[in-house]
Design a protein around this motif. Structure first.
Motif, short mmCIF file in Angstrom:
data_model
loop_
_atom_site.label_atom_id
_atom_site.label_comp_id
_atom_site.label_asym_id
_atom_site.label_seq_id
_atom_site.Cartn_x
_atom_site.Cartn_y
_atom_site.Cartn_z
N VAL A 167 62.05 -3.19 -4.73
CA VAL A 167 61.38 -1.94 -4.34
C VAL A 167 62.35 -1.02 -3.60
N LEU A 168 63.16 -1.59 -2.70
CA LEU A 168 64.10 -0.76 -1.96
C LEU A 168 65.18 -0.23 -2.89
N GLY A 171 63.25 2.25 -5.14
CA GLY A 171 62.58 3.30 -4.39
C GLY A 171 61.23 3.62 -4.97
N MET A 172 60.86 4.91 -4.92
CA MET A 172 59.56 5.32 -5.42
C MET A 172 59.48 5.28 -6.94
N ARG A 173 60.62 5.02 -7.57
CA ARG A 173 60.59 5.09 -9.03
C ARG A 173 59.83 3.91 -9.61
N SER A 174 58.83 4.18 -10.36
CA SER A 174 58.07 3.10 -10.96
C SER A 174 58.83 2.62 -12.18
N ILE A 175 59.05 1.32 -12.24
CA ILE A 175 59.91 0.80 -13.29
C ILE A 175 59.06 0.25 -14.42
N VAL A 407 54.68 -0.78 -3.39
CA VAL A 407 55.09 0.62 -3.57
C VAL A 407 53.95 1.55 -3.17
N SER A 408 52.71 1.24 -3.61
CA SER A 408 51.58 2.11 -3.29
C SER A 408 51.34 2.16 -1.78
N VAL A 409 51.28 0.98 -1.16
CA VAL A 409 50.97 0.94 0.27
C VAL A 409 52.11 1.56 1.07
N ALA A 410 53.36 1.27 0.68
CA ALA A 410 54.50 1.83 1.41
C ALA A 410 54.53 3.35 1.30
N GLY A 411 54.22 3.85 0.09
CA GLY A 411 54.19 5.30 -0.10
C GLY A 411 53.18 5.95 0.83
N VAL A 412 51.99 5.36 0.90
CA VAL A 412 50.93 5.93 1.74
C VAL A 412 51.30 5.80 3.22
N LEU A 413 51.83 4.62 3.61
CA LEU A 413 52.20 4.42 5.01
C LEU A 413 53.24 5.45 5.43
N GLY A 432 58.00 1.69 5.61
CA GLY A 432 56.67 1.50 5.06
C GLY A 432 56.60 0.23 4.21
N ALA A 433 57.62 0.02 3.37
CA ALA A 433 57.64 -1.17 2.51
C ALA A 433 57.67 -2.43 3.35
#
Lengths: 575, 119
Positions: A167-168, A171-175, A407-413, A432-433
């Motif tokens: 994830v790090l 990043g935010m890129r969904s693979i 990714v979802s929770v980290a993005g929101v956090l 956040g992650a």
């Protein structure tokens, strides 16, 4: 299975995940804008990716374990997981894609034009995400322990480290490629061994899966207990414990880890105290599980699963990679096909497990049935290879679902809760992650083991009682106001979360109270709808000013040249 | 590295037709709102119909099993009926419902597009 094979399966899956992830990131960098590029993915690939992310430990391990213990009624879990996608398709898929929302808080803000609604949605995304991550980590611990003998804490830590690294790195890129690969890995990992298991069963002359009466050991059976367990002995049994003859009197007995128990043929199986014993007849018939009120429990579970899917945080993010609303629908149709093929298999494992691995009823680790069944029925190298396959599939299940949720929770956090406290957005996302993983790991290591599919069912109940009303009313009802939405989210989300906390911390209750708390969706979802509608009707002065423009945006096909407003979630990545 | 150009779908805007329903919708006139409400109602009716039929059929299953236990005892090819339905047959039925919905929803959108562009 020997530990080297098990470790090899885990390492190979992790390695393949990281490598394909790196390839995916490189492919994406050839275009200036990753998010637009990812929309050239065909519906078929996208559907595989959605399926890969959606099929969690609950689907891969939990359902089979529940079927082994409780039989027919548990088949509603996979049916509900699939039917939830049908509800998502017909009620929200295309409008949700057209809204342009990347997360549920995005949708709340775009539709209601209110930051209070956004914050409330953020808190619920984090709650549901943590609740969903908890059983993933517990399942990882169970798997590593079953196949390698590693201590219980090792699984959660390994999964968390691999997720954190990928994830790090991404990043935010969904693979998309990783998730798509993991769907096909999971399908193969269940399908191929299942064919072998069926062949063995047919070769045995198709013995009856559950003989009438209480379950007994058909043959002399040696059971090694790997984790301390309390068992309820139904009637006096003479066994051999660690080589010494022993007579077990009826009643509860504590068996410590490392004990080997040898049962004679025909001995009744003492059940772990966490399980309710079922006779063969009631196992094979519907409406026999679910405590005192099986009909209510079944209906409430159906409601939670059917309407909870659309409110899961990691499901929505994937819809954003569709080019338009029409493609979002077609992708969802393909997802339904992929899920339907997959979900025929877990029930098969559970049913064969009732016959071939009854000792799991004693150890209470019914969730491990998928992992132990292949080696039990197929000897030699083939058995080892099949075990390796199911282990790899299970590990893929933890990795894909955990990374999607993280990714979802980290993005929101990072966007909604850490925003302003941490300047650098990348640092914020990393923090956040880290937080997204820390809390559920802490819970996984300290809370009792509750059964993977049960806890996932509770996460669905919270989603059905909060985001389902928000999405349905937000998309189809113009008069929804932000105070109404916040009040409904508080009432439905709060009540269902409270029921979940009581069930997890306090253990199962008896009677109607127990049924209502263990399966809350049937009353918390209507509650959320009623509160949302009533408060909205009382606060019509707070209607979103641009609601008519938003409706044009949500419902008209993209090929029509219309003014859809200027809200664009991609702005935040353009700076 | 290969450079990829990303383009959106080409927009048709014949000048004679443009000043029409799309402009009414953009200006949020009463006529535009009538069109929008018609679209929403058509889509919602379709969605509720599909969801209602599927939910209705699935929801009667537990009731059927509860009220007529003999149905649960029926076996086909050695497999009890509840296992056959919940464990397999239900999935093709769900996919068929989804396929029907996707086709019907796309037809509603096509009709809306024709209507908006024609006038």
């Amino acid at each position: 299975m020997s530990s080297p094979t098990g470790i090899a399966a885990v390492v190979l899956t992790a390695l393949a995940t990281v490598l394909i992830g790196m390839y995916g990131v490189r492919a994406a960098r050839t275009t200036s804008d990753f998010y637009v590029a990812s929309r050239t993915v065909t519906p078929w690939w996208n559907a595989s990716a959605i399926g890969g992310e959606y099929l969690s430990a609950a689907s891969f391990l939990g359902v089979a374990g529940l079927v082994l213990a409780y039989g027919t009624d548990m088949l509603w879990f996979p049916v509900g997981y699939t039917a939830g996608y049908l509800m998502l398709l017909v009620l929200v898929a295309a409008p949700l894609r057209r809204s342009g929302a990347y997360t549920l808080p995005d949708f709340a803000e775009a539709r209601l034009e209110s930051s209070a609604a956004r914050r409330m949605a953020s808190i619920l995304v984090v709650t549901i995400g943590w609740l969903y991550l908890l059983p993933q980590f517990q399942a990882a611990g169970l798997t590593l322990r079953t196949v390698t003998g590693a201590p219980q804490w090792a699984g959660p830590v390994v999964v968390a480290v691999v997720v954190l690294v990928s994830v790090l790195g991404g990043g935010m890129r969904s693979i998309t490629f990783v998730q798509a690969f993991q769907y096909w890995l999971k399908l193969t990992a269940l399908l191929v061994p299942a064919l072998f298991l069926l062949l063995v069963w047919v070769g045995d002359g198709r013995p009856e899966l559950a003989t009438p009466g209480s379950p007994v050991f058909e043959e002399p059976t040696s059971v090694e207990v790997t984790i301390d367990v309390t068992v309820d002995v139904p009637s006096q049994i003479s066994v051999v414990a660690d080589g010494e003859p022993l007579v077990l009197e009826p009643g509860p007995h504590e068996v410590s880890a490392g004990t080997v128990l040898d049962f004679p043929a025909g001995a009744p199986i003492p059940h772990a105290s966490s399980l309710t014993p079922m006779t063969g007849e009631s196992w094979a018939l519907p409406l026999t599980a679910g405590g005192d009120h099986p009909l209510y429990a079944t209906y409430s579970l159906i409601i939670a699963l059917f309407f909870g899917t659309m409110g899961l945080p990691h499901v929505l993010v994937r819809f954003y990679t569709n080019p338009d609303g029409r493609a979002a629908r077609r992708t969802t149709l393909a997802v339904l096909g992929l899920l339907g093929v997959f979900y025929v298999l877990p029930g098969l494992y559970g049913a064969l497990g009732r016959l071939y691995t009854p000792e799991l009823l004693l150890t209470g680790r019914t969730d491990a049935v998928v992992l132990v069944l292949p080696a039990r029925l197929v000897d030699g190298v083939a058995g080892e290879a099949l075990s390796m396959l199911v282990t790899a599939g299970a590990f893929a299940a933890f990795l894909s679902t955990s990374s999607g949720l993280t990714v979802s929770v980290a993005g929101v956090l990072s966007q909604d809760l850490l925003h302003g406290r941490v300047r650098n957005p990348v640092t914020g996302f990393r923090l956040g992650a880290f937080l997204a993983l820390l809390v559920p790991i802490g819970l996984a290591l300290t809370s009792p083991f509750l059964g993977i599919a049960d806890v996932v069912g509770l996460a669905f109940a919270v989603a059905a009682s909060s985001f389902c009303p928000l999405l349905l009313l937000g998309i189809w009802w113009r008069r929804l106001t932000w105070p109404g939405a916040v009040a409904g989210l508080l009432a439905g989300g709060g009540a269902s979360t409270a029921a979940v906390v009581v069930t997890i911390l306090g253990g199962p209750q008896s009677g109607w109270v127990g049924a209502l708390l263990a399966q809350p969706a049937a009353w918390t979802m209507p509650l959320a709808f009623v509160v949302m509608i009533a408060v909205s009707l009382g606060t019509q002065q707070h209607l979103a000013p641009g609601v008519n423009r938003t409706m044009v945006r949500l419902h008209t096909p993209e090929n029509l040249d219309l003014n859809r407003g200027d809200w664009d979630p991609e702005d935040r990545w353009r700076t | 590295m290969e450079r990829v150009t990303v383009t959106g779908p080409r927009r048709r805007r014949p000048p004679a037709r443009r000043r029409a329903v799309t402009a009414e919708i953009d200006a949020q006139t009463q006529l535009g709102e009538v069109y929008m409400r018609a679209l929403l109602r058509a889509q919602l009716r379709l969605s509720l119909a599909v969801a209602g039929v599927v939910l209705g059929l699935l929801a009667t299953l537990p009731l059927l099993f509860a009220l007529a236990p003999r149905i649960s005892a029926i076996e086909l090819a050695g497999i009890p009926l509840p296992w056959l339905v919940l464990g397999g047959l239900i999935y093709p039925a769900l996919v068929a419902a989804a396929w029907f919905y996707v086709r019907a929803a796309e037809r509603v959108e096509r009709d809306f597009g024709d209507m908006v562009n024609r006038s």
